[in-house]
Design a protein around this motif. Structure first.
Motif, PDB file in Angstrom:
ATOM      1  N   THR A 143     -30.073   2.369 -35.232  1.00  0.00           N
ATOM      2  CA  THR A 143     -29.146   2.267 -36.362  1.00  0.00           C
ATOM      3  C   THR A 143     -28.388   0.946 -36.314  1.00  0.00           C
ATOM      4  O   THR A 143     -28.118   0.407 -35.239  1.00  0.00           O
ATOM      5  N   LEU A 144     -28.055   0.450 -37.498  1.00  0.00           N
ATOM      6  CA  LEU A 144     -27.208  -0.736 -37.614  1.00  0.00           C
ATOM      7  C   LEU A 144     -25.855  -0.311 -38.173  1.00  0.00           C
ATOM      8  O   LEU A 144     -25.784   0.392 -39.172  1.00  0.00           O
ATOM      9  N   MET A 145     -24.783  -0.745 -37.510  1.00  0.00           N
ATOM     10  CA  MET A 145     -23.428  -0.470 -37.969  1.00  0.00           C
ATOM     11  C   MET A 145     -22.752  -1.786 -38.342  1.00  0.00           C
ATOM     12  O   MET A 145     -22.749  -2.730 -37.558  1.00  0.00           O
ATOM     13  N   MET A 146     -22.203  -1.847 -39.549  1.00  0.00           N
ATOM     14  CA  MET A 146     -21.432  -3.009 -39.979  1.00  0.00           C
ATOM     15  C   MET A 146     -19.952  -2.630 -39.979  1.00  0.00           C
ATOM     16  O   MET A 146     -19.578  -1.547 -40.467  1.00  0.00           O
ATOM     17  N   VAL A 147     -19.120  -3.517 -39.449  1.00  0.00           N
ATOM     18  CA  VAL A 147     -17.681  -3.249 -39.330  1.00  0.00           C
ATOM     19  C   VAL A 147     -16.917  -4.436 -39.904  1.00  0.00           C
ATOM     20  O   VAL A 147     -17.150  -5.580 -39.502  1.00  0.00           O
ATOM     21  N   ARG A 148     -16.006  -4.143 -40.824  1.00  0.00           N
ATOM     22  CA  ARG A 148     -15.226  -5.211 -41.460  1.00  0.00           C
ATOM     23  C   ARG A 148     -13.736  -4.920 -41.319  1.00  0.00           C
ATOM     24  O   ARG A 148     -13.284  -3.796 -41.582  1.00  0.00           O
TER      25      ARG A 148
ATOM     26  N   ILE B  33      -5.194  -5.014 -44.651  1.00  0.00           N
ATOM     27  CA  ILE B  33      -4.451  -5.624 -43.544  1.00  0.00           C
ATOM     28  C   ILE B  33      -4.472  -7.144 -43.655  1.00  0.00           C
ATOM     29  O   ILE B  33      -3.434  -7.810 -43.588  1.00  0.00           O
ATOM     30  N   LEU B  34      -5.662  -7.700 -43.875  1.00  0.00           N
ATOM     31  CA  LEU B  34      -5.792  -9.160 -43.894  1.00  0.00           C
ATOM     32  C   LEU B  34      -5.064  -9.789 -45.078  1.00  0.00           C
ATOM     33  O   LEU B  34      -4.600 -10.927 -44.979  1.00  0.00           O
TER      34      LEU B  34
ATOM     35  N   LYS C   6      -3.824 -18.289 -37.449  1.00  0.00           N
ATOM     36  CA  LYS C   6      -3.855 -17.863 -36.047  1.00  0.00           C
ATOM     37  C   LYS C   6      -3.741 -16.352 -35.920  1.00  0.00           C
ATOM     38  O   LYS C   6      -4.391 -15.741 -35.072  1.00  0.00           O
ATOM     39  N   VAL C   7      -2.925 -15.753 -36.768  1.00  0.00           N
ATOM     40  CA  VAL C   7      -2.764 -14.300 -36.726  1.00  0.00           C
ATOM     41  C   VAL C   7      -4.031 -13.617 -37.238  1.00  0.00           C
ATOM     42  O   VAL C   7      -4.483 -12.603 -36.676  1.00  0.00           O
ATOM     43  N   ARG C   8      -4.648 -14.144 -38.281  1.00  0.00           N
ATOM     44  CA  ARG C   8      -5.914 -13.594 -38.791  1.00  0.00           C
ATOM     45  C   ARG C   8      -6.994 -13.663 -37.715  1.00  0.00           C
ATOM     46  O   ARG C   8      -7.778 -12.724 -37.537  1.00  0.00           O
ATOM     47  N   HIS C   9      -7.029 -14.785 -37.014  1.00  0.00           N
ATOM     48  CA  HIS C   9      -8.004 -14.921 -35.927  1.00  0.00           C
ATOM     49  C   HIS C   9      -7.734 -13.898 -34.832  1.00  0.00           C
ATOM     50  O   HIS C   9      -8.671 -13.320 -34.263  1.00  0.00           O
ATOM     51  N   LEU C  10      -6.457 -13.663 -34.528  1.00  0.00           N
ATOM     52  CA  LEU C  10      -6.099 -12.668 -33.514  1.00  0.00           C
ATOM     53  C   LEU C  10      -6.583 -11.289 -33.925  1.00  0.00           C
ATOM     54  O   LEU C  10      -7.094 -10.523 -33.089  1.00  0.00           O
ATOM     55  N   ILE C  11      -6.446 -10.956 -35.214  1.00  0.00           N
ATOM     56  CA  ILE C  11      -6.903  -9.654 -35.706  1.00  0.00           C
ATOM     57  C   ILE C  11      -8.411  -9.513 -35.519  1.00  0.00           C
ATOM     58  O   ILE C  11      -8.907  -8.493 -35.015  1.00  0.00           O
ATOM     59  N   LEU C  12      -9.160 -10.535 -35.920  1.00  0.00           N
ATOM     60  CA  LEU C  12     -10.620 -10.478 -35.807  1.00  0.00           C
ATOM     61  C   LEU C  12     -11.049 -10.457 -34.340  1.00  0.00           C
ATOM     62  O   LEU C  12     -12.016  -9.780 -33.975  1.00  0.00           O
ATOM     63  N   ARG C  13     -10.350 -11.200 -33.514  1.00  0.00           N
ATOM     64  CA  ARG C  13     -10.646 -11.198 -32.077  1.00  0.00           C
ATOM     65  C   ARG C  13     -10.401  -9.804 -31.489  1.00  0.00           C
ATOM     66  O   ARG C  13     -11.163  -9.330 -30.638  1.00  0.00           O
TER      67      ARG C  13
ATOM     68  N   ASP D 238     -17.672 -14.173 -41.786  1.00  0.00           N
ATOM     69  CA  ASP D 238     -16.280 -13.987 -42.217  1.00  0.00           C
ATOM     70  C   ASP D 238     -15.584 -12.909 -41.385  1.00  0.00           C
ATOM     71  O   ASP D 238     -15.457 -13.057 -40.184  1.00  0.00           O
ATOM     72  N   GLU D 239     -15.143 -11.817 -42.055  1.00  0.00           N
ATOM     73  CA  GLU D 239     -14.406 -10.758 -41.337  1.00  0.00           C
ATOM     74  C   GLU D 239     -15.313  -9.599 -40.929  1.00  0.00           C
ATOM     75  O   GLU D 239     -14.832  -8.514 -40.599  1.00  0.00           O
ATOM     76  N   THR D 240     -16.617  -9.788 -40.959  1.00  0.00           N
ATOM     77  CA  THR D 240     -17.568  -8.697 -40.737  1.00  0.00           C
ATOM     78  C   THR D 240     -18.326  -8.861 -39.423  1.00  0.00           C
ATOM     79  O   THR D 240     -18.831  -9.942 -39.120  1.00  0.00           O
ATOM     80  N   PHE D 241     -18.406  -7.763 -38.658  1.00  0.00           N
ATOM     81  CA  PHE D 241     -19.156  -7.717 -37.405  1.00  0.00           C
ATOM     82  C   PHE D 241     -20.278  -6.684 -37.536  1.00  0.00           C
ATOM     83  O   PHE D 241     -20.301  -5.895 -38.490  1.00  0.00           O
ATOM     84  N   ALA D 242     -21.205  -6.699 -36.592  1.00  0.00           N
ATOM     85  CA  ALA D 242     -22.335  -5.767 -36.630  1.00  0.00           C
ATOM     86  C   ALA D 242     -22.644  -5.269 -35.228  1.00  0.00           C
ATOM     87  O   ALA D 242     -22.404  -5.975 -34.237  1.00  0.00           O
ATOM     88  N   ILE D 243     -23.172  -4.050 -35.164  1.00  0.00           N
ATOM     89  CA  ILE D 243     -23.634  -3.493 -33.894  1.00  0.00           C
ATOM     90  C   ILE D 243     -25.035  -2.919 -34.108  1.00  0.00           C
ATOM     91  O   ILE D 243     -25.215  -2.016 -34.935  1.00  0.00           O
ATOM     92  N   LEU D 244     -25.995  -3.430 -33.384  1.00  0.00           N
ATOM     93  CA  LEU D 244     -27.326  -2.845 -33.357  1.00  0.00           C
ATOM     94  C   LEU D 244     -27.319  -1.771 -32.279  1.00  0.00           C
ATOM     95  O   LEU D 244     -27.154  -2.065 -31.098  1.00  0.00           O
ATOM     96  N   MET D 245     -27.497  -0.517 -32.692  1.00  0.00           N
ATOM     97  CA  MET D 245     -27.408   0.629 -31.781  1.00  0.00           C
ATOM     98  C   MET D 245     -28.809   1.179 -31.547  1.00  0.00           C
ATOM     99  O   MET D 245     -29.357   1.913 -32.381  1.00  0.00           O
ATOM    100  N   ARG D 246     -29.399   0.807 -30.427  1.00  0.00           N
ATOM    101  CA  ARG D 246     -30.776   1.207 -30.116  1.00  0.00           C
ATOM    102  C   ARG D 246     -30.822   2.673 -29.700  1.00  0.00           C
ATOM    103  O   ARG D 246     -29.915   3.192 -29.074  1.00  0.00           O
ATOM    104  N   HIS D 247     -31.937   3.336 -30.058  1.00  0.00           N
ATOM    105  CA  HIS D 247     -32.139   4.756 -29.730  1.00  0.00           C
ATOM    106  C   HIS D 247     -30.949   5.596 -30.189  1.00  0.00           C
ATOM    107  O   HIS D 247     -30.451   6.456 -29.457  1.00  0.00           O
ATOM    108  N   THR D 248     -30.482   5.336 -31.399  1.00  0.00           N
ATOM    109  CA  THR D 248     -29.313   6.041 -31.937  1.00  0.00           C
ATOM    110  C   THR D 248     -29.613   6.524 -33.342  1.00  0.00           C
ATOM    111  O   THR D 248     -29.965   5.727 -34.216  1.00  0.00           O
TER     112      THR D 248
END
Length: 333
Positions: free
Chosen positions: A204-209, A214-215, A222-229, A250-260
């Motif tokens: 499965t692929l999970m996208m997280v933004r 909040i943003l 610097k504060v926006r970067h802290l939030i994303l970090r 941009d503000e979006t991350f992803a997780i490739l979840m193997r065998h899920t």
């Protein structure tokens, strides 16, 4: 003779090792039962998958043992990339120093010319003029040498700069957030599609933004970067070792979840939401509670990796619009 504390540490380590051996056998049996080939990559993914269902104390013992392992090849590449960037910075600084030296020599040459003009007003000046002429020739000679060296260094600098830019195109680590880059994620997704075609498991692929609500309240970069970090750090904290956590854009991350499976991904989304909801920080006198939107999609052989990403992003938008914990790609329901 061992001290009491050392004996206790050895007993704990031995006990954890025995637990690890038994658990490894359990993982192998489960893989064989489900018809999953026990390759190192599959074993690693199943090792993490089954560990989620174990008691917290057991997980803690096993994870403590795993911390003794080497960071792995990808971490090694990340270190090499950092070394290369540092070396590039050093070359740049070195050239700046050479450039400064060249400018100083040019200044010295102009100053000597000025002094030569001034000496023309001196009556008895033969010996002085001779000395200054010799000095000027020496400086001009040095200037030609330094200029030649500076030109060669500039060529090397430009060549090195191009090389570093090419390496950055192939770099897999996003240093701003401490996760992988988008190109590495897509590469891993394509490899996973081939494995699914071969062995028939689910991933499965999970996208997280980071939440727009909040943003939109934050104007300082610097504060926006802290939030994303912080979001990236929480993703790493909740992910399994076999997962691939990456910054997509941009503000979006992803997780490739193997065998899920999708159901397991939903449970992971709930855990992530709970963790994020308990994270807060202050911007001035105002308290900000962190929030994210989550979308998930199955790794499907009926579409490309890029289409799967779009599908997961669609699920993310659904979660945002409906206020759900996570949104599922409509094609995967």
């Amino acid at each position: 003779m061992m001290k009491q504390g050392e004996q206790h540490h050895v007993r704990n380590l031995t006990g954890s090792t025995n637990d690890l051996e038994k658990y490894a056998q359990e993982v192998l049996k489960e893989m064989i039962r489900e018809g999953i080939p026990p390759t190192p990559s599959n074993f690693d993914a199943y090792f993490d998958k089954l560990l989620d269902g174990k008691p917290a104390a057991f997980r803690k013992r096993i994870l403590k043992l795993l911390e003794l392992e080497d960071g792995g090849e990808d971490n090694h590449h990340g270190v090499l990339e950092q070394y290369l960037k540092d070396a590039f910075g050093n070359v740049k600084k070195f050239l700046q120093h050479i450039n400064l030296l060249y400018k100083n020599l040019r200044h010295l040459e102009h100053m000597l010319e000025k002094r030569l003009l001034e000496t023309e007003a001196v009556a008895d000046k033969d010996s002085l003029m001779t000395l200054l002429d010799v000095l000027k020739k020496d400086v001009q000679t040095m200037n030609k040498i330094i200029k030649k060296e500076a030109g060669e260094l500039k060529e090397r600098y430009e060549s090195t700069s191009e090389l570093v830019l090419e390496v950055q195109d192939y770099a897999i680590h996003e240093e701003r957030y401490g996760v992988y880059k988008k190109n590495y994620l897509l590469t891993k997704m394509r490899k996973e599609e081939k494995l699914i075609a071969e062995f028939g498991h689910e991933s499965t692929l999970m996208m997280v933004r980071a939440s727009d609500k909040i943003l939109s309240q934050i104007t300082r970069p610097k504060v926006r970067h802290l939030i994303l970090r912080t979001v990236a750090r929480l993703l790493l904290k909740t992910s399994r070792r076999s997962d691939v956590v990456a910054h997509y854009e941009d503000e979006t991350f992803a997780i490739l979840m193997r065998h899920t499976s999708l159901d397991s991904a939903k449970q992971a989304a709930m855990r992530l939401k709970d963790l994020v909801g308990n994270t807060n920080f202050f911007v001035g006198d105002r308290e900000v509670v962190l929030d994210v939107d989550i979308g998930i999609a199955r790794i499907s052989l009926d579409r490309s990796s890029e289409q799967t990403v779009i599908c997961a992003l669609h699920g993310l938008d659904i979660a945002y619009q409906q206020g759900d914990v996570c949104g599922i790609c409509p094609h995967d329901k």
